[in-house]
Design a protein around this motif. Sequence first.
Motif, short mmCIF file in Angstrom:
data_model
loop_
_atom_site.label_atom_id
_atom_site.label_comp_id
_atom_site.label_asym_id
_atom_site.label_seq_id
_atom_site.Cartn_x
_atom_site.Cartn_y
_atom_site.Cartn_z
N GLY A 1 0.77 -1.23 -0.06
CA GLY A 1 -0.12 -0.09 0.07
C GLY A 1 0.96 1.08 -0.02
N GLN A 2 1.76 1.45 0.82
CA GLN A 2 2.76 2.40 0.90
C GLN A 2 3.65 2.63 -0.57
N ASP A 3 3.94 1.47 -1.15
CA ASP A 3 4.49 1.84 -2.20
C ASP A 3 3.79 2.02 -3.63
N CYS A 4 2.71 1.57 -3.32
CA CYS A 4 1.60 1.74 -4.19
C CYS A 4 1.11 3.43 -4.39
N ASP A 5 1.07 3.88 -3.16
CA ASP A 5 0.55 5.39 -2.72
C ASP A 5 1.63 6.17 -3.39
N GLY A 6 3.04 5.93 -3.53
CA GLY A 6 4.04 6.65 -4.03
C GLY A 6 3.86 6.49 -5.59
N TRP A 7 3.53 5.45 -6.00
CA TRP A 7 3.68 4.99 -7.58
C TRP A 7 2.43 5.94 -7.98
N LEU A 8 1.45 5.93 -7.58
CA LEU A 8 0.09 6.63 -7.86
C LEU A 8 0.25 8.17 -7.89
N GLU A 9 1.04 8.46 -6.91
CA GLU A 9 1.30 10.00 -6.85
C GLU A 9 1.99 10.52 -7.94
N ILE A 10 2.91 9.64 -8.54
CA ILE A 10 3.85 10.11 -9.76
C ILE A 10 2.82 10.00 -10.92
N ASN A 11 2.27 8.90 -10.97
CA ASN A 11 1.41 8.39 -12.20
C ASN A 11 0.23 9.30 -12.53
N LEU A 12 -0.32 9.58 -11.25
CA LEU A 12 -1.78 10.51 -11.62
C LEU A 12 -1.47 11.79 -11.32
N GLU A 13 -0.18 12.23 -11.23
CA GLU A 13 -0.09 13.68 -11.30
C GLU A 13 -0.31 14.67 -12.51
N GLY A 14 -1.19 15.49 -12.31
CA GLY A 14 -1.61 16.47 -13.59
C GLY A 14 -3.00 15.84 -14.25
N ARG A 15 -3.68 14.85 -13.67
CA ARG A 15 -4.72 14.27 -14.11
C ARG A 15 -5.73 15.57 -14.39
N THR A 16 -6.67 15.37 -15.37
CA THR A 16 -7.65 16.17 -15.53
C THR A 16 -8.98 15.97 -14.78
N PRO A 17 -9.72 16.78 -14.90
CA PRO A 17 -11.16 16.43 -13.84
C PRO A 17 -11.79 15.30 -14.57
N GLU A 18 -11.68 15.44 -15.83
CA GLU A 18 -12.46 14.05 -16.55
C GLU A 18 -11.59 12.84 -16.34
N GLU A 19 -10.41 12.89 -16.19
CA GLU A 19 -9.71 11.60 -15.89
C GLU A 19 -10.14 11.12 -14.55
N VAL A 20 -10.08 11.88 -13.65
CA VAL A 20 -10.38 11.76 -12.29
C VAL A 20 -11.77 11.23 -12.21
N ALA A 21 -12.75 11.74 -12.93
CA ALA A 21 -14.13 11.27 -12.79
C ALA A 21 -14.15 10.01 -13.55
N ALA A 22 -13.34 9.57 -14.63
CA ALA A 22 -13.47 8.39 -15.41
C ALA A 22 -12.90 7.17 -14.44
N SER A 23 -11.85 7.58 -13.76
CA SER A 23 -11.19 6.44 -12.75
C SER A 23 -12.11 6.19 -11.53
N THR A 24 -13.24 6.94 -11.30
CA THR A 24 -13.95 6.67 -10.16
C THR A 24 -15.51 6.20 -10.64
N PHE A 25 -15.44 5.88 -12.10
CA PHE A 25 -16.90 5.87 -12.43
C PHE A 25 -16.87 4.37 -12.61
N VAL A 26 -18.15 3.57 -11.86
CA VAL A 26 -18.10 2.17 -11.80
C VAL A 26 -18.56 1.63 -13.38
N GLY A 27 -18.99 2.41 -14.10
CA GLY A 27 -19.36 1.73 -15.25
C GLY A 27 -18.18 1.55 -16.12
N LEU A 28 -16.97 2.50 -15.79
CA LEU A 28 -15.80 2.17 -16.62
C LEU A 28 -14.86 0.96 -15.95
N LEU A 29 -14.58 1.26 -14.52
CA LEU A 29 -13.81 0.32 -13.96
C LEU A 29 -13.78 0.24 -12.46
#
Length: 638
Positions: free
Chosen positions: A610-638
Amino acid sequence: MLQNLRQRLFPVPNHSDSLREWREQLLQSLLNIALILGVLAGVPSIMLSVRESLWQVAAADLMAILWIAKLWHGKDMAYRQRTYQLFTLMYILAMVLLVYIDQSSQMYLMAIPVLAVLLLNMRVAAWILTINTLSFLFVGYLSHSDYTLVAFNGNRFLSWGIIAVNFFAISVLLTISCEFLILSFESTLQRQHEHARHLRAMLYTDSMTGLPTANAQHERINALIDAGTAFSLMVLNLDGFRLVNNNLGAAGGNAILAQVAKIMRSAVGGRGELARASGAEFTLIVSHTHEQAQLRALAKRVQTRLERPLPFQGAIVHVALSVGISRFPIDAYSTDEILRKAHVALQDVIAQGGRGICSYESWMDANQQEQVWLDHHLRDALEKNQFALYYQPKILLESGRATSVEGLLRWKHPQRGNIPPDQFIPRAEATGLIIPIGRWVLETAARQAADWVAQGRPVRVAINVSIRQLADPELIHRLGEAQALASGLLDIELTESCLIANEKESLEFVKQCHAMGFGVHLDDFGTGYSSLSRLGSMPLTVIKLDRAFISPIGKSQKSDALLKAMMSIGKELRLRVVAEGVETQEQADYLQSLGVRYAQGWLYARAMSGQDCDGWLEINLEGRTPEEVAASTFVGLL
């Protein structure tokens, strides 16, 4: 020492197998007593007789002691011969006493017919009683002519006649009483024998199938081992027979077992000795052979016969057979070991799906020991916090950003280190420990999702749910609590086996999960047996292509064709497709060319804490647009 002496001299008749044996034991006890009394009373009697010049009585006593000693020592002598000689000795002593010591002989003469009833039968006793009465009358009259009764005015014969009648009456009463006791004893003994036969039949013959029981088979194995006879043992188990009992009831299950036993007996014929061990398990002894081909041919013959459908009250039942084989003395030297190793081989068949034949091999013991170790230490692992939940990102191929993660269970043992999931998860499912472990996974994933929400990085977290967990009555309630804690960001992954085990209940479960905001992913798609009609009826969200279809990309035209077909299925069913096990850029490019949008594998990231994934996500998700954030939390996608 005194106790041993008493048991040797006075053996108590036990629960003999027959009245004859009881009588033989009684005769020996009487001779033991007679010998002791002959020595203790006969020697003083001889001395007194000599002092009183009663030489005939002294001679009779000495003869009696020697005769009794001979009978006591002559245990190899025929039973009736010993018995008649004992009666003859008693008769001679009685006559000597009658001639020389008046009426004291009555006790001997009364005892002989009583013993005749006890040791022989009533007919012999009647003859002896008649002879004794007449002997008492005439010998007494002739040897004691001066003996009269006052009441009969000196008539000596009439006096002895009255005495003889009284003697006869008392003897008859004693003899008949003993005959009554013998008849009662014989009746009781007969009832005991009938009861013993009934118990033996219950113990050694299975009432349902008519086959020998496990007890009978164990005794047979012991006898073969004691004789040093080479043999092979098969354990035959009806796969999944519990379902038959659940659907047809106990009576229906018993009826099917009776049919199975009849078919097995016919298939085996004279080639072996069949028995019912327990439940839906049978054993088969094949003597004088270790030949694997011959044993497998016989087992296959039984399996083939059982492939025929079995009728029961309008229903048709199909049964499948798994067979484990062990051999004496190649595999084991004792009954327990030969049975255990046959079961070890059987378990290997069952672990591979059943419907097979397996002979014991030494490496199987190591597998069994490993399973025992896992069963024991899995219980400790949860209590001692040895489990951890690792997270592997799922990537949107177009952007390379993570859209969600999959929670993967890991176990780090303090001595063995990291234990692969494919080793311990099957044991957890087999033992039912997957239910408490699954609860821990659910709670841990929910807390992690909540932490990421609190950090401003909402990411969906998928967890695996096994078929055994669906039997947990608290599962739906716990899923609801976990989803509330995770702000609705949890998904579940089910295998095809979960969906087809009980389609109606599975459909209801999936609907309930959807209602709580879970995305439902079909894991390892293409490796199970689900039909397209089933997939179409299930409100699924995602299908995940198994790594077995990803690895051959670019190496096999057939594999590439299968991938295209599965992509078409996903599109037609309007399901998102995730490719698992992507390890090369070539695989990723090919999948993207087919229209696959999501991937998961070592090319992007391994499973992380969980700790390592936390750091990985911080780098990978940096600069996400609001649309990308919404897509990642929408149950219809994933």
